[in-house]
Design an enzyme around this catalytic site. Structure first.
Site, PDB file in Angstrom:
ATOM      1  N   LYS A   1      -2.677   6.436   1.305  1.00 17.59           N
ATOM      2  CA  LYS A   1      -2.463   6.919   2.670  1.00 17.59           C
ATOM      3  C   LYS A   1      -1.471   8.077   2.616  1.00 17.59           C
ATOM      4  CE  LYS A   1      -2.370   4.735   7.215  1.00 17.59           C
ATOM      5  NZ  LYS A   1      -3.617   5.282   7.723  1.00 17.59           N
TER       6      LYS A   1
ATOM      7  N   GLU B   1     -16.180   6.309   4.430  1.00 18.97           N
ATOM      8  CA  GLU B   1     -15.456   5.814   5.604  1.00 18.97           C
ATOM      9  C   GLU B   1     -15.394   6.920   6.637  1.00 18.97           C
ATOM     10  OE1 GLU B   1     -11.273   4.997   5.034  1.00 18.97           O
ATOM     11  OE2 GLU B   1     -11.135   6.417   3.394  1.00 18.97           O
TER      12      GLU B   1
ATOM     13  N   ARG C   1       0.832  -1.212   0.000  1.00 23.80           N
ATOM     14  CA  ARG C   1       0.000   0.000   0.000  1.00 23.80           C
ATOM     15  C   ARG C   1       0.864   1.259   0.000  1.00 23.80           C
ATOM     16  NH1 ARG C   1      -4.648   0.256   4.406  1.00 23.80           N
ATOM     17  NH2 ARG C   1      -2.883   0.767   5.740  1.00 23.80           N
TER      18      ARG C   1
HETATM   19  C1  LIG Z   1      -8.723   6.765   6.418  1.00 21.66           C
HETATM   20  C2  LIG Z   1      -8.456   5.386   6.885  1.00 21.66           C
HETATM   21  N1  LIG Z   1      -9.273   4.401   6.484  1.00 21.66           N
HETATM   22  C3  LIG Z   1      -9.100   3.130   6.876  1.00 21.66           C
HETATM   23  C4  LIG Z   1      -8.064   2.766   7.709  1.00 21.66           C
HETATM   24  C5  LIG Z   1      -7.897   1.349   8.113  1.00 21.66           C
HETATM   25  O1  LIG Z   1      -6.879   0.729   7.380  1.00 21.66           O
HETATM   26  P1  LIG Z   1      -6.080  -0.491   7.968  1.00 21.66           P
HETATM   27  O2  LIG Z   1      -7.074  -1.540   8.326  1.00 21.66           O
HETATM   28  O3  LIG Z   1      -5.198  -0.935   6.858  1.00 21.66           O
HETATM   29  O4  LIG Z   1      -5.348   0.004   9.145  1.00 21.66           O
HETATM   30  C6  LIG Z   1      -7.183   3.747   8.155  1.00 21.66           C
HETATM   31  C7  LIG Z   1      -6.082   3.416   9.064  1.00 21.66           C
HETATM   32  O5  LIG Z   1      -5.060   3.021   8.661  1.00 21.66           O
HETATM   33  C8  LIG Z   1      -7.376   5.084   7.732  1.00 21.66           C
HETATM   34  O6  LIG Z   1      -6.550   6.051   8.145  1.00 21.66           O
END
Ligand SMILES: Cc1ncc(COP(=O)(O)O)c(C=O)c1O
Length: 341
Positions: A184, A220, A82
């Site tokens: 991210k 989200e 990612r």
């Molecule tokens: C905006 C956002 N969505 C979703 C997630 C969840 O992703 P993950 O399960 O890979 O930690 C995160 C945290 O990392 C996030 O910052």
């Protein structure tokens, strides 16, 4: 190794500097060999790309102590993939996957005294990140970058641990259509700061963002994906090009199908459907699964039948199974648990 003298069960989700961090620099088209450093500070040129044009991406994962005393991380290969996708989208060089995994191993081993013990409810959070480090004044990508991993012990993301939270439907967007919501990048989180401060002022724990194009579909929150359970026990989770592809959410879909024998589906979810769901939760590395008890839509409340006291039964099963896998109590699918020592 002797553990640090910390009351592990009372720590929150905050930054506590540990002994070592991993650092590697990209210059003249290549990454150096990388090193562990005891210095938590970074000295940057005043015109560094990250300071002027926010060229930064990051990741988040945890190191756990398992029931039998090993230190492990959960699916770090997916974090490596990612951050590579995030870097490519912001015209940054990719930190190779095998080097990412090696850096995770090095920094966790060096800080093993900071990995909270099994059963404490705390974990060691790892924050890999990369930023443009040389001076850039015209709008263009930097030529030099730094990749780092810092570590910090953390407790629950939401105060109260696994108690249901109340969220509101946000009038702000966190991502743009065809923008960077699916990577991210620090810039997405800058977008969400005013919205979260405002939500807290109004007494809500988090924001539910709707799709920025039509404002009709669930996206989200600022730091986690959604997971819903229908009244007939099916797990559903939003599909969108502008949300972060959560590793926890992808893992939970698998757990729902393969461990719990549930139907599970990733699909577009209209906000209008939400009032008919039986359970709602937020999922992510930091949140694990935090149950949502109530959603406030401009004064109109959606109260889930699971209530404000405890998790609903399906989310509880998902939570128990996922944390059981992470802590070594339940056999993991092949490749999910990366043993460090
Ligand atoms: C905006 C956002 N969505 C979703 C997630 C969840 O992703 P993950 O399960 O890979 O930690 C995160 C945290 O990392 C996030 O910052």
């Amino acid at each position: 190794m002797e553990k640090k003298n910390i009351d592990w069960s009372s720590i929150g989700f905050g930054y506590m500097p540990t002994d070592y961090r991993y650092v590697s620099n990209f210059k003249d088209g290549k990454w150096d060999e990388g090193t562990l450093s005891t210095d938590p500070n970074i000295v940057l040129n005043e015109c560094a790309g990250v300071l002027q044009y926010s060229q930064s991406v990051f990741e988040g994962l945890k190191a756990y102590t398992t029931e039998d005393g090993h230190i492990v991380t959960f699916r770090p290969d997916l974090n490596a993939e990612r951050i590579a996708a995030s870097a490519a989208r912001l015209e940054m060089p990719v930190f190779p996957k095998e080097r990412f995994i090696d850096a995770v191993e090095q920094v966790v081993k060096a800080n093993d005294a900071w990995v909270p013990p099994y059963g404490s409810g705390a974990t060691l959070y790892l924050r890999p990140y990369m930023f443009g480090s040389n001076a850039v004044i015209g709008v263009k990508p930097a030529d030099e970058y730094q990749f780092r991993i810092l570590t910090t012990p953390v407790g629950p993301y939401f105060k109260g641990g696994a108690k249901p939270i109340t969220i509101r439907v946000s009038d702000f967007d966190r991502a743009a259509p065809c923008g960077t919501g699916n990577i991210k990048a620090g810039l997405n989180y800058a977008m969400s700061l005013h919205a979260i401060v405002d939500a807290h002022k109004q007494g809500f724990d988090e924001n539910m963002y709707l799709d920025p194009k039509t404002r009709t579909k669930v996206e989200e929150t600022g730091g986690a994906n959604f997971i819903f359970v229908t009244k007939d026990g099916k797990v559903v989770t939003p599909k969108s090009d502008s949300i972060l592809p959560s590793i926890t959410r992808r893992s939970l879909i698998y757990v729902a199908k393969e461990y719990l024998g549930l139907e599970a589906e990733e699909r577009e979810i209209y906000f209008d459907e939400v009032k008919d769901f039986a359970e709602c939760g937020l999922c992510g590395t930091a949140a694990v699964i935090s149950p949502v008890g109530k959603i406030n839509d401009h004064g109109k409340e959606i109260c889930f039948p699971s209530g404000m006291e405890k998790m609903g039964p399906v989310i509880q099963k998902l939570y128990d199974t996922l944390t059981g896998i992470q802590m070594g109590r339940i056999e993991a699918p092949k490749g999910w648990i990366h043993v460090i020592e």
